[in-house]
Motif scaffolding. Structure first.
Motif, PDB file in Angstrom:
ATOM      1  N   ALA A 124       0.819  -1.208   0.000  1.00  0.00           N
ATOM      2  CA  ALA A 124       0.000   0.000   0.000  1.00  0.00           C
ATOM      3  C   ALA A 124       0.851   1.256   0.000  1.00  0.00           C
ATOM      4  CB  ALA A 124      -0.923  -0.007   1.226  1.00  0.00           C
ATOM      5  N   LEU A 125       1.992   1.208   0.697  1.00  0.00           N
ATOM      6  CA  LEU A 125       2.733   2.456   0.915  1.00  0.00           C
ATOM      7  C   LEU A 125       3.823   2.712  -0.103  1.00  0.00           C
ATOM      8  CD1 LEU A 125       2.975   2.418   4.822  1.00  0.00           C
ATOM      9  CD2 LEU A 125       1.466   3.781   3.374  1.00  0.00           C
TER      10      LEU A 125
ATOM     11  N   PRO B 169       2.797   5.603  -2.960  1.00  0.00           N
ATOM     12  CA  PRO B 169       2.707   6.987  -2.478  1.00  0.00           C
ATOM     13  C   PRO B 169       4.019   7.508  -1.909  1.00  0.00           C
ATOM     14  CG  PRO B 169       1.348   5.522  -1.136  1.00  0.00           C
ATOM     15  CD  PRO B 169       1.749   4.761  -2.347  1.00  0.00           C
ATOM     16  N   LEU B 170       4.754   6.664  -1.180  1.00  0.00           N
ATOM     17  CA  LEU B 170       5.998   7.163  -0.592  1.00  0.00           C
ATOM     18  C   LEU B 170       7.055   7.426  -1.654  1.00  0.00           C
ATOM     19  CD1 LEU B 170       6.253   5.109   2.722  1.00  0.00           C
ATOM     20  CD2 LEU B 170       5.484   7.458   2.368  1.00  0.00           C
TER      21      LEU B 170
ATOM     22  N   LEU C  96       6.431   8.379  -4.786  1.00  0.00           N
ATOM     23  CA  LEU C  96       6.014   9.630  -5.432  1.00  0.00           C
ATOM     24  C   LEU C  96       6.411  10.831  -4.584  1.00  0.00           C
ATOM     25  CD1 LEU C  96       2.351   9.538  -6.789  1.00  0.00           C
ATOM     26  CD2 LEU C  96       4.459   9.968  -8.025  1.00  0.00           C
ATOM     27  N   TYR C  97       6.072  10.736  -3.295  1.00  0.00           N
ATOM     28  CA  TYR C  97       6.340  11.846  -2.390  1.00  0.00           C
ATOM     29  C   TYR C  97       7.845  12.083  -2.276  1.00  0.00           C
ATOM     30  CZ  TYR C  97       6.316  14.594   1.897  1.00  0.00           C
ATOM     31  OH  TYR C  97       6.509  15.576   2.822  1.00  0.00           O
TER      32      TYR C  97
ATOM     33  N   PHE D 178       9.169  13.554  -5.878  1.00  0.00           N
ATOM     34  CA  PHE D 178       8.711  14.842  -6.399  1.00  0.00           C
ATOM     35  C   PHE D 178       8.571  15.928  -5.340  1.00  0.00           C
ATOM     36  CE2 PHE D 178       6.909  11.959  -9.697  1.00  0.00           C
ATOM     37  CZ  PHE D 178       7.683  12.421 -10.742  1.00  0.00           C
ATOM     38  N   VAL D 179       8.512  15.545  -4.057  1.00  0.00           N
ATOM     39  CA  VAL D 179       8.331  16.565  -3.019  1.00  0.00           C
ATOM     40  C   VAL D 179       9.562  16.653  -2.123  1.00  0.00           C
ATOM     41  CG1 VAL D 179       6.863  17.395  -1.148  1.00  0.00           C
ATOM     42  CG2 VAL D 179       5.848  16.174  -3.077  1.00  0.00           C
ATOM     43  N   LEU D 180       9.865  15.540  -1.467  1.00  0.00           N
ATOM     44  CA  LEU D 180      10.929  15.566  -0.469  1.00  0.00           C
ATOM     45  C   LEU D 180      12.291  15.855  -1.091  1.00  0.00           C
ATOM     46  CD1 LEU D 180      10.697  15.267   2.514  1.00  0.00           C
ATOM     47  CD2 LEU D 180      11.342  12.859   2.312  1.00  0.00           C
TER      48      LEU D 180
ATOM     49  N   TYR E 236      12.836  19.465  -2.231  1.00  0.00           N
ATOM     50  CA  TYR E 236      13.004  20.377  -1.105  1.00  0.00           C
ATOM     51  C   TYR E 236      14.414  20.282  -0.539  1.00  0.00           C
ATOM     52  CZ  TYR E 236       8.064  21.710  -0.781  1.00  0.00           C
ATOM     53  OH  TYR E 236       6.834  22.230  -1.034  1.00  0.00           O
TER      54      TYR E 236
ATOM     55  N   LEU F 197      -4.292   6.933  -3.386  1.00  0.00           N
ATOM     56  CA  LEU F 197      -3.054   6.813  -2.609  1.00  0.00           C
ATOM     57  C   LEU F 197      -3.182   7.494  -1.254  1.00  0.00           C
ATOM     58  CD1 LEU F 197      -0.366   7.443  -5.374  1.00  0.00           C
ATOM     59  CD2 LEU F 197      -1.260   5.278  -4.511  1.00  0.00           C
TER      60      LEU F 197
ATOM     61  N   THR G 154      -2.740   5.521   2.208  1.00  0.00           N
ATOM     62  CA  THR G 154      -1.669   5.911   3.124  1.00  0.00           C
ATOM     63  C   THR G 154      -2.241   6.318   4.480  1.00  0.00           C
ATOM     64  OG1 THR G 154      -0.550   6.793   1.184  1.00  0.00           O
ATOM     65  CG2 THR G 154       0.386   7.354   3.317  1.00  0.00           C
TER      66      THR G 154
ATOM     67  N   LEU H 135       5.518  13.023   5.942  1.00  0.00           N
ATOM     68  CA  LEU H 135       4.519  13.360   4.922  1.00  0.00           C
ATOM     69  C   LEU H 135       3.872  14.716   5.206  1.00  0.00           C
ATOM     70  CD1 LEU H 135       2.631  10.015   4.283  1.00  0.00           C
ATOM     71  CD2 LEU H 135       3.594  11.497   2.542  1.00  0.00           C
ATOM     72  N   ILE H 136       3.491  14.925   6.463  1.00  0.00           N
ATOM     73  CA  ILE H 136       2.808  16.156   6.837  1.00  0.00           C
ATOM     74  C   ILE H 136       3.710  17.364   6.629  1.00  0.00           C
ATOM     75  CG2 ILE H 136       1.710  17.379   8.764  1.00  0.00           C
ATOM     76  CD1 ILE H 136       0.273  14.939   7.598  1.00  0.00           C
TER      77      ILE H 136
ATOM     78  N   GLY I 194       5.415  18.140   4.303  1.00  0.00           N
ATOM     79  CA  GLY I 194       5.276  18.675   2.955  1.00  0.00           C
ATOM     80  C   GLY I 194       4.349  19.877   2.884  1.00  0.00           C
TER      81      GLY I 194
ATOM     82  N   VAL J 273       3.106  14.677 -10.524  1.00  0.00           N
ATOM     83  CA  VAL J 273       3.547  15.785  -9.670  1.00  0.00           C
ATOM     84  C   VAL J 273       2.358  16.373  -8.893  1.00  0.00           C
ATOM     85  CG1 VAL J 273       4.507  18.114  -9.665  1.00  0.00           C
ATOM     86  CG2 VAL J 273       5.527  16.361 -11.100  1.00  0.00           C
TER      87      VAL J 273
ATOM     88  N   ALA K 291       1.540  14.059  -6.092  1.00  0.00           N
ATOM     89  CA  ALA K 291       2.547  14.079  -5.025  1.00  0.00           C
ATOM     90  C   ALA K 291       2.353  15.298  -4.129  1.00  0.00           C
ATOM     91  CB  ALA K 291       3.951  14.078  -5.620  1.00  0.00           C
ATOM     92  N   TYR K 292       2.023  16.454  -4.724  1.00  0.00           N
ATOM     93  CA  TYR K 292       1.871  17.671  -3.918  1.00  0.00           C
ATOM     94  C   TYR K 292       0.530  17.738  -3.201  1.00  0.00           C
ATOM     95  CZ  TYR K 292       6.346  19.555  -5.041  1.00  0.00           C
ATOM     96  OH  TYR K 292       7.713  19.717  -5.103  1.00  0.00           O
TER      97      TYR K 292
ATOM     98  N   LEU L 168      -0.799  15.073  -1.884  1.00  0.00           N
ATOM     99  CA  LEU L 168      -0.797  13.962  -0.935  1.00  0.00           C
ATOM    100  C   LEU L 168      -0.732  14.399   0.541  1.00  0.00           C
ATOM    101  CD1 LEU L 168      -1.023  10.941  -1.442  1.00  0.00           C
ATOM    102  CD2 LEU L 168       1.460  10.789  -1.351  1.00  0.00           C
ATOM    103  N   PRO L 169       0.184  15.300   0.928  1.00  0.00           N
ATOM    104  CA  PRO L 169       0.304  15.618   2.359  1.00  0.00           C
ATOM    105  C   PRO L 169      -1.026  16.055   2.983  1.00  0.00           C
ATOM    106  CG  PRO L 169       2.165  16.528   1.193  1.00  0.00           C
ATOM    107  CD  PRO L 169       1.238  15.976   0.150  1.00  0.00           C
TER     108      PRO L 169
END
Lengths: 291, 269
Positions: free
Chosen positions: A12-13, A16-17, A19-20, A23-25, A28, B79, B83, B102-103, B105, B136, B139-140, B142-143
């Motif tokens: 499940a994870l 999403p993880l 992707l995050y 593209f996000v973490l 940054y 997703l 999650t 995650l948060i 973000g 993208v 992903a943005y 998601l948080p």
């Protein structure tokens, strides 16, 4: 519980993880790294330049203009929106139809709002000058977005126009949960409507107002889309509507100074965080509990 | 009382007047637009609308937007719910760490990520593609989605899920057949919130979607405002603007209560 828990969790994870993370973490984190380099996107190995980018920011007239203009937005827009929204929310008690109308701009893309208002401000065929002429105020006609003294105020007016409705709905929902008997009791004790509003309504809905301050404060540090679409230049005339986000965008994607642009991003991040924390502190009040 | 209603009406006029004016102008000829901003069209120019739809590609932009927003919304909801559910209902080492990562973000302005994000998407060969934007966007989004639904899944009673497990349901079966349906109100709120947020994106497509054939509506309209303005097809531009506003206006007319409730509950979370 059934077995296979970890297989389910992993399945499940993982998506999403990933992707995050990708593209996000990772962007940054990379931004903090790039901010200390002079990378231009072409050389394979970016050169480490220490705090050079950050000291350059202090001598960069464009960035300082953006900082000043975002600062003015921060002083004007949240206060204006909250005062207007509180007044309208109090006024629309019991008349829902107004709220339905007020809320609508919240649904429009900021890009659409920018194009619409660019038309409104157009000197010869725009709505604003047309309205002024219709009211007999011909001498007030302006080329609104071409005047360095007016352009930023025109942008701020659009920010206010587009956000008030959301806070009217937010505040009036909070006001409806204030029990009527408290208001009545205060009125019987001789409190006028203004006193009731200030001493009873506002403290009881303060949590919503606080949320408003923080959201609006963060939004005031942006302004990119409105400025980029509406203003001449964009950011003009004479940098009078320059905002930090626009400076970053231009530095990166017009001039290819990606290291320097990342430093701007880091500066914007710390400013946003400080403003949010500051507003949280300043607007903190003893929470009023209804027994 | 009088001044109160005058004030309320004044704001209502300020909100609606620019929109009604754009609607009226979308039926005027260019000459009429330049002649006077107030006078209604002598005869409605429906041609403006078809010109905006076809020549100015508003139809194409809307189509792109539907694909990108539809794809990313579906992905975000699936997703995000999955999650949030795993983090809210299962104990495992690292659970808190993943949740706060995650948060986090939500704390960062997108501007900070912009430059590296551009290169991440570029290196994956996804600049200007539908799937690049969809991934993208998701992903943005998601948080916030995880944050919102996490609280929701926590508050659901555990007894129903346990009963399903005893009846031999699998982990996935419990999620899809039992827990997800129970979380429907939360899914609707966060779904509306995400839909509008994704529909209105401007900064991300502006940077990540340089291909004019794949422009989304907000981006396309802004680009038209520059290019059509130069060619001074004002009436076509007004028509394009109105076409871009209409879908959300229609959605609002039908779902106004849910939309307002969904957006404001999202803010207070």
């Amino acid at each position: 519980m059934r077995h296979g828990k970890y297989r389910f969790l992993a399945g499940a994870l993982i998506v999403p993880l990933t992707l995050y993370g990708a593209f996000v973490l990772s962007p940054y984190l990379q931004a903090f790294q790039l901010a200390f380099t002079n990378w231009n996107g072409v050389d394979s190995a970016p050169e480490f330049t220490g705090f050079d980018n950050f000291s350059k920011l202090w001598d960069d007239p464009l960035f300082l203009a953006g900082l000043r203009n975002n600062g003015l937005m921060l002083l004007v827009v949240p206060l204006a929106v909250i005062v207007l929204a509180l007044a309208l929310a109090a006024g629309t008690r019991g008349t829902r139809v107004y709220r339905v109308v007020y809320f609508f701009p919240q649904l429009l893309s900021v890009a659409i709002i920018a194009v619409l208002w660019q038309f409104v401000y157009t000197p010869n065929s725009g709505l604003l000058n047309g309205a002024l002429s219709a009211l007999g105020l011909d001498s007030w006609r302006q080329s609104w977005l071409a005047e360095p003294n007016l352009a930023l105020w025109c942008v701020m007016a659009v920010m206010i126009w587009s956000s008030v409705g959301f806070y009217v709905v937010l505040f009036s929902a909070a006001m409806e949960s204030v029990p009527g008997d408290i208001m009545e009791a205060a009125a019987i004790d001789g409190a006028g409507p203004m006193t009731v509003f200030r001493r009873i309504t506002i403290p009881l809905i303060w949590e919503s107002v606080q949320v408003g301050w923080i959201y609006l404060g963060i939004a005031a540090l942006d302004g990119f889309a409105l400025v980029q679409i509406m203003t001449v230049g964009p950011g003009g005339p004479d940098n009078s509507t320059e905002v930090m986000g626009l400076g970053l965008y231009r530095t990166a994607f017009t001039f290819g100074k990606f290291g320097y642009a990342s430093a701007m991003g880091v500066a914007i991040f710390f400013l946003t965080l400080s403003i949010a924390v500051l507003l949280l502190r300043v607007t903190k009040r003893e929470r009023v509990e209804l027994a | 009382m009088r001044t109160k209603h005058a004030f309320l009406t004044l704001w209502a006029v300020l909100v609606t007047l620019p929109l009604l004016w754009a609607l009226m102008s979308s039926f005027k000829t260019d000459a009429e637009i330049f002649d006077s901003p107030w006078t209604p069209p002598a005869s409605p120019q429906f041609d403006n609308w078809s010109r905006a739809w076809e020549q100015a590609s508003i139809g194409q932009y809307l189509f792109n937007t539907v694909i990108v927003v539809g794809g990313s919304l579906a992905l975000t909801m699936l997703l995000g719910a999955l999650t949030a559910y795993c983090l809210a209902r299962y104990e495992f080492p690292g659970n808190r760490f993943l949740y706060y990562t995650l948060i986090a973000g939500m704390l960062f302005p997108v501007f900070l990520a912009l430059v590296p994000l551009f290169f991440v998407v570029d290196n994956l060969g996804m600049l200007g593609t539908y799937h690049g934007l969809i991934l993208v966007y998701a992903a943005y989004a998601l948080p916030f989605t995880v944050f919102f639904l996490h609280g929701f899944f926590r508050s659901l009673p555990g007894a129903v899920a346990e009963a399903a497990f005893i009846d031999g349901a699998s982990h996935a079966g419990v999620f899809f057949r039992v827990m997800l349906p129970m979380a429907r109100p939360g899914m609707v709120s966060v779904g509306i919130f995400n839909f509008l947020g994704l529909w209105n994106q401007y900064l991300l497509p502006r940077v990540l979607n340089p291909d004019p054939d794949h422009y989304v509506i907000s981006q396309g309209l802004a680009a038209l405002a520059v290019s059509q303005g130069a060619r001074s097809d004002w009436s076509g531009l007004f028509a394009g603007l109105v076409i871009a506003i209409l879908p959300v206006l229609l959605a609002y007319v039908f779902f106004q209560r849910q939309i307002r409730a969904g957006l404001t509950s999202g803010a207070l979370k």
